[in-house]
Structure formats: structure tokens, C-alpha cells
Design a protein around this motif. Sequence first.
Motif, PDB file in Angstrom:
ATOM      1  N   VAL A  64       4.040   6.159   6.330  1.00 16.90           N
ATOM      2  CA  VAL A  64       3.223   4.969   6.423  1.00 16.90           C
ATOM      3  C   VAL A  64       3.300   4.360   8.229  1.00 16.90           C
ATOM      4  CG1 VAL A  64       2.748   1.756   6.109  1.00 16.90           C
ATOM      5  CG2 VAL A  64       3.947   4.187   4.135  1.00 16.90           C
ATOM      6  N   ARG A  65       2.473   3.934   8.776  1.00 17.39           N
ATOM      7  CA  ARG A  65       2.254   3.407   9.681  1.00 17.39           C
ATOM      8  C   ARG A  65       1.578   1.688   9.718  1.00 17.39           C
ATOM      9  NH1 ARG A  65      -0.782   7.572  13.370  1.00 17.39           N
ATOM     10  NH2 ARG A  65      -2.850   5.754  12.181  1.00 17.39           N
ATOM     11  N   THR A  66       2.781   1.284  10.018  1.00 24.44           N
ATOM     12  CA  THR A  66       2.853  -0.255  10.287  1.00 24.44           C
ATOM     13  C   THR A  66       2.712  -0.271  12.249  1.00 24.44           C
ATOM     14  OG1 THR A  66       5.387  -0.748  10.416  1.00 24.44           O
ATOM     15  CG2 THR A  66       4.116  -0.992   8.477  1.00 24.44           C
ATOM     16  N   ASN A  67       3.902  -0.935  12.690  1.00 19.12           N
ATOM     17  CA  ASN A  67       4.170  -0.284  14.383  1.00 19.12           C
ATOM     18  C   ASN A  67       4.274   0.729  14.675  1.00 19.12           C
ATOM     19  OD1 ASN A  67       2.930  -2.905  14.960  1.00 19.12           O
ATOM     20  ND2 ASN A  67       5.326  -4.171  14.788  1.00 19.12           N
ATOM     21  N   THR A  68       5.723   1.633  13.411  1.00 19.55           N
ATOM     22  CA  THR A  68       5.630   2.910  13.922  1.00 19.55           C
ATOM     23  C   THR A  68       5.176   3.587  12.975  1.00 19.55           C
ATOM     24  OG1 THR A  68       7.508   2.272  13.094  1.00 19.55           O
ATOM     25  CG2 THR A  68       8.058   2.241  15.616  1.00 19.55           C
TER      26      THR A  68
ATOM     27  N   LYS B   8       9.455   6.446   6.745  1.00 13.83           N
ATOM     28  CA  LYS B   8       9.398   7.033   5.119  1.00 13.83           C
ATOM     29  C   LYS B   8       9.412   5.507   4.119  1.00 13.83           C
ATOM     30  CE  LYS B   8       9.411  11.527   5.599  1.00 13.83           C
ATOM     31  NZ  LYS B   8       8.335  12.194   5.885  1.00 13.83           N
ATOM     32  N   ALA B   9       7.848   5.723   3.457  1.00 10.86           N
ATOM     33  CA  ALA B   9       8.390   4.680   2.896  1.00 10.86           C
ATOM     34  C   ALA B   9       7.572   5.006   1.010  1.00 10.86           C
ATOM     35  CB  ALA B   9       7.643   3.608   3.153  1.00 10.86           C
ATOM     36  N   LYS B  10       8.292   4.409   0.189  1.00  7.08           N
ATOM     37  CA  LYS B  10       7.739   4.266  -1.514  1.00  7.08           C
ATOM     38  C   LYS B  10       7.057   3.065  -1.924  1.00  7.08           C
ATOM     39  CE  LYS B  10      11.175   6.793  -4.289  1.00  7.08           C
ATOM     40  NZ  LYS B  10      11.795   6.688  -4.947  1.00  7.08           N
ATOM     41  N   LEU B  11       5.855   3.832  -2.032  1.00  5.69           N
ATOM     42  CA  LEU B  11       5.105   3.102  -2.852  1.00  5.69           C
ATOM     43  C   LEU B  11       5.697   1.794  -4.188  1.00  5.69           C
ATOM     44  CD1 LEU B  11       2.262   1.234  -2.643  1.00  5.69           C
ATOM     45  CD2 LEU B  11       1.357   3.233  -3.776  1.00  5.69           C
ATOM     46  N   ILE B  12       6.224   1.416  -4.453  1.00  4.77           N
ATOM     47  CA  ILE B  12       6.499   0.656  -5.873  1.00  4.77           C
ATOM     48  C   ILE B  12       5.264  -0.879  -6.647  1.00  4.77           C
ATOM     49  CG2 ILE B  12       8.645   1.226  -5.496  1.00  4.77           C
ATOM     50  CD1 ILE B  12       9.087  -1.642  -5.415  1.00  4.77           C
TER      51      ILE B  12
ATOM     52  N   GLY C 246      -2.547  -9.130  -3.582  1.00  2.34           N
ATOM     53  CA  GLY C 246      -3.237  -7.675  -2.538  1.00  2.34           C
ATOM     54  C   GLY C 246      -2.676  -6.795  -1.306  1.00  2.34           C
ATOM     55  N   ALA C 247      -1.550  -7.426  -1.007  1.00  2.00           N
ATOM     56  CA  ALA C 247      -0.870  -6.822   0.029  1.00  2.00           C
ATOM     57  C   ALA C 247       0.353  -5.378  -1.062  1.00  2.00           C
ATOM     58  CB  ALA C 247       0.727  -7.465   0.603  1.00  2.00           C
ATOM     59  N   MET C 248       0.861  -4.623  -0.365  1.00  2.00           N
ATOM     60  CA  MET C 248       1.062  -4.114  -1.003  1.00  2.00           C
ATOM     61  C   MET C 248       3.073  -3.177  -0.385  1.00  2.00           C
ATOM     62  SD  MET C 248       1.229   0.317   0.852  1.00  2.00           S
ATOM     63  CE  MET C 248       0.840   0.535   2.502  1.00  2.00           C
ATOM     64  N   VAL C 249       3.795  -3.003  -1.996  1.00  2.00           N
ATOM     65  CA  VAL C 249       4.654  -3.363  -1.762  1.00  2.00           C
ATOM     66  C   VAL C 249       5.578  -2.460  -1.405  1.00  2.00           C
ATOM     67  CG1 VAL C 249       7.079  -4.693  -3.043  1.00  2.00           C
ATOM     68  CG2 VAL C 249       4.541  -5.352  -2.952  1.00  2.00           C
ATOM     69  N   VAL C 250       6.490  -1.703  -0.822  1.00  2.00           N
ATOM     70  CA  VAL C 250       7.156  -0.198  -0.691  1.00  2.00           C
ATOM     71  C   VAL C 250       8.494  -0.702  -0.495  1.00  2.00           C
ATOM     72  CG1 VAL C 250       5.452   0.808   0.743  1.00  2.00           C
ATOM     73  CG2 VAL C 250       6.955  -0.566   1.866  1.00  2.00           C
ATOM     74  N   LYS C 251       9.402  -0.213  -0.600  1.00  2.00           N
ATOM     75  CA  LYS C 251      11.169   0.635  -0.178  1.00  2.00           C
ATOM     76  C   LYS C 251      11.270   1.790   0.581  1.00  2.00           C
ATOM     77  CE  LYS C 251      12.814  -1.201  -4.485  1.00  2.00           C
ATOM     78  NZ  LYS C 251      13.462  -0.113  -5.500  1.00  2.00           N
ATOM     79  N   ASP C 252      12.072   1.031   1.607  1.00  2.00           N
ATOM     80  CA  ASP C 252      12.337   2.194   2.885  1.00  2.00           C
ATOM     81  C   ASP C 252      13.352   2.861   1.237  1.00  2.00           C
ATOM     82  OD1 ASP C 252      14.795   0.526   2.667  1.00  2.00           O
ATOM     83  OD2 ASP C 252      13.632  -0.449   4.562  1.00  2.00           O
ATOM     84  N   LYS C 253      14.230   3.732   3.148  1.00  2.00           N
ATOM     85  CA  LYS C 253      14.929   4.904   2.753  1.00  2.00           C
ATOM     86  C   LYS C 253      16.743   3.931   2.006  1.00  2.00           C
ATOM     87  CE  LYS C 253      13.661   9.448   3.356  1.00  2.00           C
ATOM     88  NZ  LYS C 253      13.898  10.314   3.599  1.00  2.00           N
ATOM     89  N   ASP C 254      16.674   2.378   3.010  1.00  3.82           N
ATOM     90  CA  ASP C 254      17.706   1.806   2.585  1.00  3.82           C
ATOM     91  C   ASP C 254      17.336   0.888   0.324  1.00  3.82           C
ATOM     92  OD1 ASP C 254      18.990   2.776   4.577  1.00  3.82           O
ATOM     93  OD2 ASP C 254      18.324   1.437   6.030  1.00  3.82           O
ATOM     94  N   ASP C 255      16.085   1.102   0.391  1.00  2.00           N
ATOM     95  CA  ASP C 255      15.926   0.841  -1.391  1.00  2.00           C
ATOM     96  C   ASP C 255      15.792  -0.576  -0.927  1.00  2.00           C
ATOM     97  OD1 ASP C 255      15.474   1.819  -3.551  1.00  2.00           O
ATOM     98  OD2 ASP C 255      17.429   0.881  -4.117  1.00  2.00           O
ATOM     99  N   LYS C 256      15.488  -1.090   0.343  1.00  2.00           N
ATOM    100  CA  LYS C 256      14.677  -2.707   0.889  1.00  2.00           C
ATOM    101  C   LYS C 256      13.553  -2.543   0.786  1.00  2.00           C
ATOM    102  CE  LYS C 256      15.292  -5.556   4.863  1.00  2.00           C
ATOM    103  NZ  LYS C 256      14.186  -5.523   5.519  1.00  2.00           N
ATOM    104  N   GLN C 257      13.471  -3.893   0.600  1.00  2.00           N
ATOM    105  CA  GLN C 257      11.821  -3.360  -0.194  1.00  2.00           C
ATOM    106  C   GLN C 257      10.969  -4.462   1.049  1.00  2.00           C
ATOM    107  OE1 GLN C 257      10.991  -4.640  -4.468  1.00  2.00           O
ATOM    108  NE2 GLN C 257       9.086  -6.885  -3.614  1.00  2.00           N
ATOM    109  N   HIS C 258       9.476  -4.381   1.148  1.00  5.07           N
ATOM    110  CA  HIS C 258       8.997  -4.874   2.438  1.00  5.07           C
ATOM    111  C   HIS C 258       7.454  -4.799   1.763  1.00  5.07           C
ATOM    112  CE1 HIS C 258      11.875  -3.779   5.877  1.00  5.07           C
ATOM    113  NE2 HIS C 258      11.674  -2.639   4.396  1.00  5.07           N
ATOM    114  N   VAL C 259       6.831  -5.882   2.205  1.00  8.32           N
ATOM    115  CA  VAL C 259       5.561  -6.363   1.579  1.00  8.32           C
ATOM    116  C   VAL C 259       4.754  -6.177   2.858  1.00  8.32           C
ATOM    117  CG1 VAL C 259       3.671  -8.339   0.363  1.00  8.32           C
ATOM    118  CG2 VAL C 259       6.123  -7.521  -0.509  1.00  8.32           C
ATOM    119  N   LEU C 260       3.485  -5.168   2.922  1.00 13.46           N
ATOM    120  CA  LEU C 260       2.794  -5.113   3.979  1.00 13.46           C
ATOM    121  C   LEU C 260       1.771  -5.442   3.615  1.00 13.46           C
ATOM    122  CD1 LEU C 260       3.972  -1.124   4.433  1.00 13.46           C
ATOM    123  CD2 LEU C 260       5.602  -3.227   5.286  1.00 13.46           C
TER     124      LEU C 260
END
Length: 323
Positions: A285-289, A292-296, A302-316
Motif C-alpha cells: 500500500v502506498r501512502t507517504n511510503t 505491507k498491509a492487509k485489507l480488512i 468509504g475509507a479503506m481499513v487495513v492492518k499492518d504487520k503489528d496488527d495495528k488498524q489504520h483507516v486510509l
Amino acid sequence: MEQTRKQLIDLLAESKDQYISGQELSKRLNISRSAIWKHMNELKKQGYLIEGVTNKGYRIISTPNSLSLDSLQWGLNTEWLGHQLVYEPTVTSTQIVGHDMARDGAPHGSVVVAGEQTAGRGRMKRYWDSKEGYGLWFSSIFRPKNLAPKKATQFTLVAAVAIAEYLEGLGLDVKIKWPNDIFIKGLKLSGILTEMQAEHDSVEYIIVGIGLNVNHDIRDLHESVQHKATSLRIELGEEQNINDVFQGLLLHLERKYDTFISEGFKHIKSEWESKAYRMNEWLDVRTNTTWKAKLIGIHEDGAMVVKDKDDKQHVLYSAEILW
Ligand code: BTN
């Protein structure tokens, strides 16, 4: 003149396979029999196959596989979307025309279709190849009541689900890559660009631009995308009637919009998630950098919700899934 031809097409479309007599047409349209004959000839020149039988009348056998205002309107059975329809053989971008039309007061549901775009645009200011005779390039104007600008992304997802359902009806296995790509077997078939004009925390209008590759062969696709794009013709193995594709898309878009307005985004969200491209898989996934993310799933707005390698959730809200 154009109005009469539209009425003529509507009457022929209404009577479907039945013949409609010249006398009846001339009465309903309030024009002479010879004027009807002239209109028929004009339609034939545009590629309509019209059968005229003595003592019976006329019927349309088939519509042309090229774009014109008449052919786009013939048989269109939406309730409101596209009733105000503009066809332009060549434009810079239907998004630009759409903004102009909206600023000039075009009503909710107006649509502009182009034969070709000389400066078609995609998401993130990318160029969108829109050669004449191959694809559908159109923009629809929506004027939702009291919609917060933050929720405009939802429109892209509403359109994506609508397009996906239309394509599933043609027997295709469709996936949606957040937020705006329609994929078939890992190749991009269609893209959506949503732009809006907002004032005082409320959306004035939204323009949903859709580009869909219809009758391209591999070689007709832009060189830069030949390895990652496809068309309906490639996927279905035969040429498609571009007017039928337009009308089918519009019907699905109208239905989904109505569902979205009457039932809210919940329904769309679950449909979208069921068609998501590479759900629960590790993605770049490209944001500023790039990371690796998992789409959940997708968020309420309508934003995309993903988890990173540390299992932390992000709303993009702004990101790109790399191929
Ligand atoms: C994307 O995939 O990035 C979005 C592509 C959107 C293309 C359509 S074609 C009709 C409308 N007019 C444009 O200039 N762009 C959209």
C-alpha cells in the motif's frame, strides 16, 4: 428536430418488436408522413436497421454499434438518470464538461457521454486513454441533499458496486480494488473518478466519471497498460454493443444510487466488501511510503481499513494499493 427524433425513437422503442404505422407515428408526433420518412432515413444513416412493411409500418431491428445521442437514448429505461443527456463526439474530458454543465444548473441525473476524450483523466492526475470507437467515457451529475463532503468517497464505491453488478450479469467474475478500479481476472476493465463541488460543509454536486473498455483488442489498449488492462470484448470473446453497455450501466447506477439514498451506505458497504480485490491478503500500500498491509474492510464513510504487520488498524482516506 432532435426532440422529434428522440420522440420517434421512443415510440419505436415502446412498441419493441411490433410494427407501428406511419399514420400512427405522424399523428403522435404531429408531423407529416414525409417528415417521418426523412427521420427514418436519418436513423438508417446512423446505422439503425429499420424494417418498413407496407400496411404494417415500421420497427427497429437493431441499433448501431456506434455512439450518437439517438442510439444512447433508444431503449434507455432508467427513471431519471440520463434523461438529460448530452453526447459530444470529442471533448477534453467529460469531467470538465460535467463541471461546466453543473455550474450552469444541469439537473440531478444529467449525463454527458463522449465519443473520445483528448485529455481523459484518472485518479491521482493520471492520463486516461479514451480513443474513439472503443470504450465508454461518461460523467453523471448528482445533486444529493445534505451530504457532508467527507462522504463523497462513498459515491465511488456506490458506482463500483453498480458497475460490478452489471458486469456480473454478463457472466463475469468481478473484483473491486479500492477505491475505484474494476478488475476481471486481475486486469483493469474500468475506472471511476469522483469529483465534487462543496460549499458550507455540504455537497453542491458530485460528478461521477466512468471509463470502461468495451471493444478493445489487446493491441488497441495503450501500450503502457497492455499487460494490466482488459476490455469486455477480450473477456467475453465478441464485440459488444456499446449503447447496450451504456444503458445497462446507467440502469444499475440509478438503482444503486436509489438504494444508497433510501437505505444508507450499510448495504453498499457489505456488497462492496464481498467483491473486494485481495481481501485479507498482504498488499503493498502506498501512502507517504510503501508498506505491507492487509485489507480488512471499508469504513462507514468509504475509507479503506487495513492492518499492518503489528496488527495495528489504520483507516486510509488517501492511498493506493499497488499491483
Ligand atoms: C481511474 O481509474 O483512475 C479513473 C478513470 C476515470 C475515467 C473516466 S472516463 C470518463 C470521465 N472523464 C474523465 O476524464 N475521466 C473519467
